[in-house]
Design a protein around this motif. Structure first.
Motif, PDB file in Angstrom:
ATOM      1  N   ASP A 169     -27.738   2.948-103.615  1.00  6.96           N
ATOM      2  CA  ASP A 169     -26.937   3.737-103.145  1.00  6.96           C
ATOM      3  C   ASP A 169     -25.754   4.060-104.055  1.00  6.96           C
ATOM      4  O   ASP A 169     -25.612   3.211-105.077  1.00  6.96           O
ATOM      5  CB  ASP A 169     -26.620   3.760-101.752  1.00  6.96           C
ATOM      6  N   SER A 170     -24.700   4.883-103.809  1.00  6.69           N
ATOM      7  CA  SER A 170     -23.719   5.321-104.768  1.00  6.69           C
ATOM      8  C   SER A 170     -22.457   4.081-104.635  1.00  6.69           C
ATOM      9  O   SER A 170     -21.467   4.166-105.388  1.00  6.69           O
ATOM     10  CB  SER A 170     -23.138   6.568-104.575  1.00  6.69           C
ATOM     11  N   GLN A 171     -22.792   3.031-103.615  1.00  8.98           N
ATOM     12  CA  GLN A 171     -21.924   1.846-103.683  1.00  8.98           C
ATOM     13  C   GLN A 171     -22.507   0.981-104.371  1.00  8.98           C
ATOM     14  O   GLN A 171     -21.965  -0.375-104.703  1.00  8.98           O
ATOM     15  CB  GLN A 171     -21.654   1.552-102.115  1.00  8.98           C
ATOM     16  N   GLY A 172     -23.684   1.007-105.076  1.00  7.11           N
ATOM     17  CA  GLY A 172     -24.280   0.036-106.038  1.00  7.11           C
ATOM     18  C   GLY A 172     -25.365  -0.725-105.191  1.00  7.11           C
ATOM     19  O   GLY A 172     -25.949  -1.783-105.825  1.00  7.11           O
ATOM     20  N   TYR A 173     -25.531  -0.484-103.727  1.00  7.30           N
ATOM     21  CA  TYR A 173     -26.457  -1.486-103.145  1.00  7.30           C
ATOM     22  C   TYR A 173     -27.776  -1.243-103.115  1.00  7.30           C
ATOM     23  O   TYR A 173     -27.869   0.076-103.100  1.00  7.30           O
ATOM     24  CB  TYR A 173     -26.087  -1.348-101.445  1.00  7.30           C
TER      25      TYR A 173
ATOM     26  N   HIS B 284     -24.832   5.146 -98.733  1.00  7.11           N
ATOM     27  CA  HIS B 284     -23.906   5.908 -99.306  1.00  7.11           C
ATOM     28  C   HIS B 284     -24.219   7.101-100.308  1.00  7.11           C
ATOM     29  O   HIS B 284     -25.035   6.377-101.178  1.00  7.11           O
ATOM     30  CB  HIS B 284     -22.791   4.941 -99.726  1.00  7.11           C
TER      31      HIS B 284
ATOM     32  N   ASN C 238     -18.295   0.591-113.831  1.00 10.01           N
ATOM     33  CA  ASN C 238     -18.489   0.762-112.302  1.00 10.01           C
ATOM     34  C   ASN C 238     -19.467   1.597-111.919  1.00 10.01           C
ATOM     35  O   ASN C 238     -19.813   2.246-112.462  1.00 10.01           O
ATOM     36  CB  ASN C 238     -17.336   0.825-111.481  1.00 10.01           C
ATOM     37  N   ILE C 239     -20.087   1.452-110.618  1.00  9.04           N
ATOM     38  CA  ILE C 239     -21.049   2.154-110.112  1.00  9.04           C
ATOM     39  C   ILE C 239     -20.840   3.678-110.029  1.00  9.04           C
ATOM     40  O   ILE C 239     -21.334   4.602-110.104  1.00  9.04           O
ATOM     41  CB  ILE C 239     -21.436   1.854-108.702  1.00  9.04           C
ATOM     42  N   GLU C 240     -19.276   4.063-109.814  1.00  7.99           N
ATOM     43  CA  GLU C 240     -19.093   5.278-109.657  1.00  7.99           C
ATOM     44  C   GLU C 240     -19.139   6.253-110.920  1.00  7.99           C
ATOM     45  O   GLU C 240     -19.574   7.216-110.891  1.00  7.99           O
ATOM     46  CB  GLU C 240     -17.520   5.616-109.279  1.00  7.99           C
TER      47      GLU C 240
END
Length: 115
Positions: A49-53, A10, A101-103
């Motif tokens: 990635d931007s979902q934090g994975y 992402h 949060n990651i965002e």
């Protein structure tokens, strides 16, 4: 161990090299392939990635595959990495850098990149 291709990412993403405070913010696949080509070794590289994975890239039969980290780094660990990066980029008071949060964390990274 699960193997993934780049299509699971992402965007935007961040590259983190082991023992390096600097993070590399990337917004598209072409930037990632250029960065990976410049790496002497993929062994000490993390893709976030931007979902934090978080993934570890690995060369398999002349193709790069992604392996999902287990366990995944916590949000606090990711914040610490961004704090170190911000400090390296010349920002002060990085201990005050917070994200829920990651965002929010990726918004901070985008701001650092623009500065």
């Amino acid at each position: 161990m699960s193997h993934f291709s780049f299509n699971v990412l992402h965007w935007p993403i961040v590259l983190k090299q082991c023992d390096q405070a600097e993070l590399i913010y990337l917004s598209q696949l072409t930037e990632l392939t250029e960065q990976l080509a410049m790496q002497a070794s993929l062994d000490e590289l993390t893709i976030i990635d931007s979902q934090g994975y978080c993934y570890h890239p690995q060369l398999c039969d002349s193709d790069i595959q992604l392996h999902l980290f287990a366990p995944q780094p916590s949000l606090q660990q990711l914040i610490d990495w961004v704090r170190q990066h911000a400090s390296q980029a010349g920002h002060c008071c990085t201990t005050k850098l917070l994200a829920n949060n990651i965002e929010q964390l990726f918004a901070i990274l985008a701001f650092i990149e623009e500065a």
